[in-house]
Write a protein that holds these residues in place. Structure first.
Motif, mmCIF file in Angstrom:
data_model
loop_
_atom_site.group_PDB
_atom_site.id
_atom_site.type_symbol
_atom_site.label_atom_id
_atom_site.label_comp_id
_atom_site.label_asym_id
_atom_site.label_seq_id
_atom_site.Cartn_x
_atom_site.Cartn_y
_atom_site.Cartn_z
ATOM 1 N N ALA A 10 0.847 -1.203 0.000
ATOM 2 C CA ALA A 10 0.000 0.000 0.000
ATOM 3 C C ALA A 10 0.885 1.257 0.000
ATOM 4 C CB ALA A 10 -0.918 -0.010 1.213
ATOM 5 N N ARG A 11 0.237 2.415 -0.045
ATOM 6 C CA ARG A 11 0.999 3.662 -0.124
ATOM 7 C C ARG A 11 1.875 3.899 1.109
ATOM 8 N NH1 ARG A 11 -3.807 4.613 -2.653
ATOM 9 N NH2 ARG A 11 -4.077 6.227 -4.232
ATOM 10 N N ARG A 14 5.659 4.118 0.864
ATOM 11 C CA ARG A 14 6.433 5.368 0.715
ATOM 12 C C ARG A 14 7.084 5.771 2.042
ATOM 13 N NH1 ARG A 14 1.489 8.218 -2.334
ATOM 14 N NH2 ARG A 14 2.098 7.847 -4.485
ATOM 15 N N PHE A 33 -6.088 -5.524 5.362
ATOM 16 C CA PHE A 33 -7.315 -5.066 4.704
ATOM 17 C C PHE A 33 -8.478 -6.019 4.974
ATOM 18 C CE2 PHE A 33 -4.717 -2.762 1.231
ATOM 19 C CZ PHE A 33 -4.912 -1.541 1.847
ATOM 20 N N ARG A 39 -11.234 -0.361 10.284
ATOM 21 C CA ARG A 39 -12.512 0.293 10.610
ATOM 22 C C ARG A 39 -12.745 0.315 12.129
ATOM 23 N NH1 ARG A 39 -11.324 1.506 6.459
ATOM 24 N NH2 ARG A 39 -12.382 1.322 4.446
ATOM 25 N N GLY A 50 -10.074 5.609 7.764
ATOM 26 C CA GLY A 50 -9.583 4.230 7.824
ATOM 27 C C GLY A 50 -8.587 3.911 6.733
ATOM 28 N N ARG A 51 -7.821 4.906 6.320
ATOM 29 C CA ARG A 51 -6.858 4.697 5.225
ATOM 30 C C ARG A 51 -5.441 4.491 5.773
ATOM 31 N NH1 ARG A 51 -9.056 6.206 0.206
ATOM 32 N NH2 ARG A 51 -11.302 6.104 0.470
ATOM 33 N N ILE A 52 -4.688 3.799 4.962
ATOM 34 C CA ILE A 52 -3.266 3.522 5.210
ATOM 35 C C ILE A 52 -2.460 4.414 4.272
ATOM 36 C CG2 ILE A 52 -1.518 1.746 4.744
ATOM 37 C CD1 ILE A 52 -2.884 1.198 7.350
ATOM 38 N N PRO A 53 -1.408 5.077 4.694
ATOM 39 C CA PRO A 53 -0.747 4.955 5.986
ATOM 40 C C PRO A 53 -1.323 5.890 7.053
ATOM 41 C CG PRO A 53 0.512 6.452 4.609
ATOM 42 C CD PRO A 53 -0.647 5.957 3.770
ATOM 43 N N GLU A 64 -2.125 10.550 5.305
ATOM 44 C CA GLU A 64 -1.770 11.082 3.975
ATOM 45 C C GLU A 64 -0.263 10.957 3.718
ATOM 46 O OE1 GLU A 64 -4.969 11.498 1.764
ATOM 47 O OE2 GLU A 64 -3.020 12.056 0.990
ATOM 48 N N SER A 65 0.081 10.043 2.830
ATOM 49 C CA SER A 65 1.500 9.727 2.644
ATOM 50 C C SER A 65 2.334 10.938 2.200
ATOM 51 C CB SER A 65 1.660 8.570 1.656
ATOM 52 O OG SER A 65 1.120 8.897 0.389
ATOM 53 N N GLU A 100 0.633 11.305 -6.216
ATOM 54 C CA GLU A 100 -0.772 10.926 -6.039
ATOM 55 C C GLU A 100 -1.586 11.022 -7.329
ATOM 56 O OE1 GLU A 100 -0.955 8.688 -3.851
ATOM 57 O OE2 GLU A 100 -2.944 9.360 -3.243
ATOM 58 N N TYR A 163 7.023 4.898 -5.777
ATOM 59 C CA TYR A 163 5.960 3.943 -5.446
ATOM 60 C C TYR A 163 5.088 3.691 -6.684
ATOM 61 C CZ TYR A 163 1.699 2.012 -3.466
ATOM 62 O OH TYR A 163 0.599 1.218 -3.222
HETATM 63 N N1 LIG Z 1 -3.881 9.828 -0.677
HETATM 64 C C1 LIG Z 1 -3.804 8.870 0.411
HETATM 65 C C2 LIG Z 1 -4.468 7.579 -0.036
HETATM 66 C C3 LIG Z 1 -4.664 6.611 1.133
HETATM 67 C C4 LIG Z 1 -5.342 5.331 0.667
HETATM 68 O O1 LIG Z 1 -6.393 5.356 0.021
HETATM 69 N N2 LIG Z 1 -4.712 4.207 1.007
HETATM 70 C C5 LIG Z 1 -5.273 2.919 0.607
HETATM 71 C C6 LIG Z 1 -4.159 1.886 0.514
HETATM 72 S S1 LIG Z 1 -2.969 2.280 -0.746
HETATM 73 C C7 LIG Z 1 -6.256 2.436 1.649
HETATM 74 O O2 LIG Z 1 -6.066 2.637 2.817
HETATM 75 N N3 LIG Z 1 -7.321 1.743 1.227
HETATM 76 C C8 LIG Z 1 -8.268 1.171 2.119
HETATM 77 C C9 LIG Z 1 -9.645 1.710 1.896
HETATM 78 O O3 LIG Z 1 -9.875 2.413 0.919
HETATM 79 O O4 LIG Z 1 -10.490 1.397 2.718
HETATM 80 C C10 LIG Z 1 -2.340 8.668 0.803
HETATM 81 O O5 LIG Z 1 -1.489 8.824 -0.071
HETATM 82 O O6 LIG Z 1 -2.049 8.383 1.972
#
Ligand SMILES: N[C@@H](CCC(=O)N[C@@H](CS)C(=O)NCC(=O)O)C(=O)O
Length: 216
Positions: A10-11, A14, A33, A39, A50-53, A64-65, A100, A163
């Motif tokens: 995943a991002r 980076r 995931f 969540r 709930g996003r990574i990282p 936000e990476s 991005e 990445y």
């Molecule tokens: N622009 C954000 C994107 C974050 C993002 O969407 N990460 C994905 C993994 S690459 C994620 O967490 N997906 C899980 C989801 O959408 O629930 C960043 O660069 O940190």
């Protein structure tokens, strides 16, 4: 103390790569995931969608990476940044965040090929279009380099972009010398190799290559 919440491929890669480039001691919290942990209220307190990282940096929580790379460069590793007043400040910000733009194409292709499980859910037109748009980005970046890297000397912008080259090759492999040369320079870096070794078992991409359906 720096703690990175990471999912392999995943991002967050980076940030992992940056921490290795900068030689910053850190802990990697491997997330999934598939177990709903992203969540859970504890994780949503760190990353509200709930996003990574996500990271904790001496008590400072961030998601936000791109923002994390900027912050770490400013506070911990100036050699990987271009501070305000630097002649390359604007270019550094542009390319760091262009990561991005590439990321959008990766996300769309990942959704089409992997997240959508049934063929009837997928759009071959979108898949082909996204491959073309990703390819255009990779070639544009590779041709814009000043020497090995995007700004000449290696910086966090190369990590954000790199990445895209790492994951992008799952979807498109442009037969283009500048793309090959950039990938060669990025992937030869010991910190890149160290980050790959720490990445963890594949969670997203299990095929080497995801072919877009043929036209017609
Ligand atoms: N622009 C954000 C994107 C974050 C993002 O969407 N990460 C994905 C993994 S690459 C994620 O967490 N997906 C899980 C989801 O959408 O629930 C960043 O660069 O940190």
């Amino acid at each position: 103390m720096i703690r990175l919440y990471h999912v392999a491929q995943a991002r967050s890669f980076r940030v992992l790569w940056f921490l290795n480039e900068a030689g910053l001691p850190h802990e990697v919290r491997q997330m999934s995931f598939f177990d709903k942990s992203l969540r859970a209220p504890e994780f949503l307190a760190l990353s509200p969608a709930g996003r990574i990282p996500a990271v904790e940096i001496d008590g400072q929580v961030m998601f936000e990476s791109g923002a994390i790379l900027e912050y770490l460069a400013e506070t911990r590793a100036p050699v990987l940044g271009r501070a305000p007043g630097h002649a390359d400040r604007a270019a550094w910000l542009e390319w760091l965040h262009f990561g991005e733009t590439i990321g959008q194409h990766l996300a769309n292709l990942t959704q089409q090929h992997i997240v959508l499980r049934e063929d009837w859910m997928r759009s071959p037109t979108v898949m082909r279009l996204e491959v073309k748009r990703l390819e255009k980005c990779l070639i544009a970046v590779a041709e814009a380099r000043r020497g090995d890297y995007i700004l000449g000397d290696f910086s966090a912008a190369d990590i954000a972009l790199g990445y895209g080259f790492l994951i992008g090759q799952r979807f498109v492999r442009p037969d283009h010398p500048a793309v090959a040369a950039y990938w060669q320079a990025l992937s030869a870096r010991p910190a890149f190799q160290a980050a790959l070794a720490a990445d963890g078992p594949a969670q997203i991409y299990t095929q080497d290559f995801y072919e877009a359906p043929a036209d017609g």
